[in-house]
Design an enzyme around this catalytic site. Sequence first.
Site, PDB file in Angstrom:
ATOM      1  N   ASP B  52      38.234  46.785  38.099  1.00 28.75           N
ATOM      2  CA  ASP B  52      37.785  48.049  38.661  1.00 28.75           C
ATOM      3  C   ASP B  52      38.575  48.565  39.857  1.00 28.75           C
ATOM      4  OD1 ASP B  52      36.975  46.224  40.507  1.00 28.75           O
ATOM      5  OD2 ASP B  52      34.844  46.708  40.398  1.00 28.75           O
ATOM      6  N   ARG B 243      31.756  49.440  45.349  1.00 25.09           N
ATOM      7  CA  ARG B 243      32.100  50.252  44.186  1.00 25.09           C
ATOM      8  C   ARG B 243      31.352  51.581  44.197  1.00 25.09           C
ATOM      9  NH1 ARG B 243      30.920  46.524  39.352  1.00 25.09           N
ATOM     10  NH2 ARG B 243      31.181  48.555  38.357  1.00 25.09           N
ATOM     11  N   TYR B 251      33.085  38.461  44.697  1.00 26.50           N
ATOM     12  CA  TYR B 251      33.834  37.324  44.143  1.00 26.50           C
ATOM     13  C   TYR B 251      33.388  36.112  44.945  1.00 26.50           C
ATOM     14  CZ  TYR B 251      36.902  40.492  41.576  1.00 26.50           C
ATOM     15  OH  TYR B 251      37.400  41.433  40.716  1.00 26.50           O
ATOM     16  N   PRO B 329      41.654  38.029  39.542  1.00 27.67           N
ATOM     17  CA  PRO B 329      41.268  39.442  39.686  1.00 27.67           C
ATOM     18  C   PRO B 329      41.066  39.878  41.132  1.00 27.67           C
ATOM     19  CG  PRO B 329      39.347  38.158  39.026  1.00 27.67           C
ATOM     20  CD  PRO B 329      40.515  37.193  39.076  1.00 27.67           C
TER      21      PRO B 329
END
Lengths: 605, 605
Positions: B52, B243, B251, B329
């Site tokens: 994302d 987000r 994470y 990521p």
Amino acid sequence: MPVLLAKESDVDVLVIGAGPAGLMAASSLAKAGVNVRIIDQRPNKVAAGQADGLQPRTLEVFQSYGLLHHFEEQGNQLHMVAFYNPSSKGGVERTGRVQAINASTARYPFEITLHQGAIEAIFLDFLASFGVQVERPVIPTSMQLSADEKELKDPQSHPVKVTLQNLDAKSGQPDTEIVHAKYVIGADGAHSWVRKALGISMEGEQSDYIWGVLDMVPETDFPDIRNKSAIHSNNGSCMVIPREGDKIRLYIQLTDTDAVNPLTGRVDKEKMSAEKLLQVAKKSFYPYTIQPKEVEWWTIYGIGQRVASKFSANERVFIAGDACHTHSPKGGQGMNASMIDTHNLTWKIAHVLRGWADMSLLKTYEYERRKYAQDLIYFDKTFSALFSEKPASEENQGGVTHEQFLEAFLSFGLFTSGIGIHYAPSAIVNTKHQSHASNLIIGQRILPSVFIRAADARPFEIQDLIPSDARFKVLVFAGDITEVSQMRRLRVLGEKLGKPEHFYNKFGGKEPSAAFDLITISSSKKEQVDATDFPEVFRPHLNNILLDDEDMHARVAKGTGYDTYGIDRARGAVVVVRPDGYVGMVAPFEDVADIDQYFSSFMTV
Amino acid sequence: MPVLLAKESDVDVLVIGAGPAGLMAASSLAKAGVNVRIIDQRPNKVAAGQADGLQPRTLEVFQSYGLLHHFEEQGNQLHMVAFYNPSSKGGVERTGRVQAINASTARYPFEITLHQGAIEAIFLDFLASFGVQVERPVIPTSMQLSADEKELKDPQSHPVKVTLQNLDAKSGQPDTEIVHAKYVIGADGAHSWVRKALGISMEGEQSDYIWGVLDMVPETDFPDIRNKSAIHSNNGSCMVIPREGDKIRLYIQLTDTDAVNPLTGRVDKEKMSAEKLLQVAKKSFYPYTIQPKEVEWWTIYGIGQRVASKFSANERVFIAGDACHTHSPKGGQGMNASMIDTHNLTWKIAHVLRGWADMSLLKTYEYERRKYAQDLIYFDKTFSALFSEKPASEENQGGVTHEQFLEAFLSFGLFTSGIGIHYAPSAIVNTKHQSHASNLIIGQRILPSVFIRAADARPFEIQDLIPSDARFKVLVFAGDITEVSQMRRLRVLGEKLGKPEHFYNKFGGKEPSAAFDLITISSSKKEQVDATDFPEVFRPHLNNILLDDEDMHARVAKGTGYDTYGIDRARGAVVVVRPDGYVGMVAPFEDVADIDQYFSSFMTV
């Protein structure tokens, strides 16, 4: 033949006319959740010609509805104006170029030109997104306003009875409908049926100037063909307005011989043609040459400068746009004036329909917009006369000089851009505490300024945080909360906001943030404070806390918002912004009672 | 049972996989007018989770396709990064905050976060605007690349035979189709079928770090919940990625005990749950509290850092995205690397398919992107290790300090933003005349800079004038044409451009402006020159003439573009920009022969 009974229906607001004023009215109302219908007599939307200039304040308003990007994508931008005057060598020569927009605080310092059909299409799509379609071809055939005082005083009554006729009915018989409306907006143009039905007169007169308009794609060696150019020649004046793609519009000065029918004494389009208009224009352009690759549209007109004697009947039927003011198109004002008319009106109607405001609020529409229309006529008369008169030359020493014209152009800059529009004191414009935000003129639109969000340091233009959503915005300039005394003042203010006797709860009801958008802007720096440091009442959402500080790269937010607004960095102030983006009042923290009084004068509990 | 004959068909490019790499490939090709099909094994697009983060260079690339506004509307912006480390009082405390993007020339100095489903939806709409739909659920079942040398050398042959199976076929029997493709792009993820079918190995290894990912809407008193936050605690590390809306991604560092199945020695999702992940995270957040209002998605993963040994087979089948590089990521790189892979590849394929370029051009894809992938792995190893190791403390003096981590974060800023990506010299990166545009690094993307259009003084960001339209851009920095000697040099250059032996006509054919976009930028000022003053060859359209001057309000164009680029204001230079926005070469006016040679090395007459 059988007797067909007309359909009958109720509507909250009926908008008559789907030109710029009507489309803005219906869009704005639909966005506010108001039950609205809009009709138009034309079977289709405009395809070419007509108005096309969008001024800086209009662009700000479009942005406040989330629509500006469409105009930026499709439109042409005017940044520069060129002036041409008679040359000693014959013909014309460039005597100067200046910025097209002389309004230093304009967020968008340019004009956008785009043909009216494209502009209307953007609004038609916007309307459709709320499930509203323009009903066409439909005309009103009669309108009656109830004379019942009680009914007229009830904001939720349906005192206006309008008979509509669908011109496209299949059966060969017109399809008739009787609509009972709470409110009607007549945005039906210069020859407004609504205005005539109300018996409202137009005040003012016809001028002697006659002009032609020619839209085309040119082939030319004229160096300013992509700039707004005012050509003042000994062979008549001409104005160039560049438009989207490679199109331009020419306004061409005509003489009576060119355009008036000697038998009737009236402007007669039959006497003219695109070719004849072009012949006249070519004389103004000399020594430059101009030739159309393609002619899109043309017309001729005489200038009438008139304002309606009133803008409403009993605050139940309103007129807006060309229905209440007509003037010359050259100033690029018409569409802007029309759309801002209804932008001014619709939030007031929405507030009344929601039961938030008293009907007296509706009186401010005529008060604010008729004064504006009169200013517009004054501008138009002055500017048209200057541009229509002969330029100064050896033979005509008394003519208009480049300097005179330039000075007029510049001095009208704040007005023509829409940026300087200033609503006079009224129930919704209270100038008492002006000194607490000395540069944020009460009655003018809120100045653009970029702040950062405390929670994530993202920069935001304040105008984007106070969209046209038919709510009042309460901007709490919190000052510097790292100072203990100021934090104490802020807490006291917060406590007041939480109490039922003060405006925020009194008029905001159970969920004040539905009626008022509370945004808090501190002068403290991001290194010093977190959003979570502010009392809870000031953050219905974490995002509602802003700081007057630089963004992380100091590119767009400069940390100078307090100074731009003339607000004390230590002590702050409360600024009330009207739903249409105009500053309604200012108050120091201690004068919450004055804010209470401001809202009490038109809001209902 | 009857024997069903498979359908057979031809296509220019078959894209396998409709994740970010595949969607960018298909969109870019479709926009370039290439005949393309795209298939995906998933019956629907991604709904939640997955990648994302969109980095500044990726945003510039999106803007070059006209798509950025969708991401700005829907996505969240990250401007600030916060660092938390062990506090002497127990738990963690904030040790610093810096700008999220450390790349001073980034046009958009922030990261955008948005869930992968929304990102894909934007590209699916874009694709649909060219009439292309993702075919799904469809899988390739076999692929054969012709061994015929002659066929392989013919850029218009169809040497790749792919058998496709539609998993959604109605008859109960799978629907099989044989596709003959000129080129195939395998963008089918980390477990790429295409890569395996080509027998390409992945080089690199699995690390020992195991992480959990948890997407949720939090309730928390953590002050940096809307900033990217790296929490380095004695109870494991945790990263916060805010987000869209109020969502965040965490994470969360895990131990073997948390996540590894002792029987298999492998990461086992069955051992974990959202609740368990949250328990681990809470320990890192202490003394702050965090609680989900709503959990959207979660997973766990071990970090493998691998690069494919090659990126293509015979420049007929290519792999891109996760199919050729896998890594952690947390650095927010994956989707960016994948999309820029295909952004790099597609214009080359388009050029070959149009007959404009030799197939040798396609070799530069692996050359440029494999080197990049290796750099990415280096970054990921360094950064993951730093973040996964224990923080420094009294008990653990050798641990990672705030300063070490911050330094690594900042020093990787140019790389992680994508802004610093630098393609090495090759047929399409010629550094010979670097000194003539000393700050415009050949092999890097063109620096943003705002110029004004000579015809109307409208400011334009140069990046917006050189969109991703699969054409080379020739930027003629014309210097100061008010100097007679420079105007003479410019005329000589113009004459060369008009001659058939030089690149513009030689490779541009009858209408050079179809193959090359010629934009001329003079350092002369708007008061001094008009667009019409430039020789005709430099203005295929009047709008192609720009000036390095201030706009009318000196707001966005500063007149400093030549200095930004390190180009001599008097004498100028020619800059060739590749279709993907990277500077390909620079030359002084007199060295048109070198530009000829540059294009001759890969273009065909």
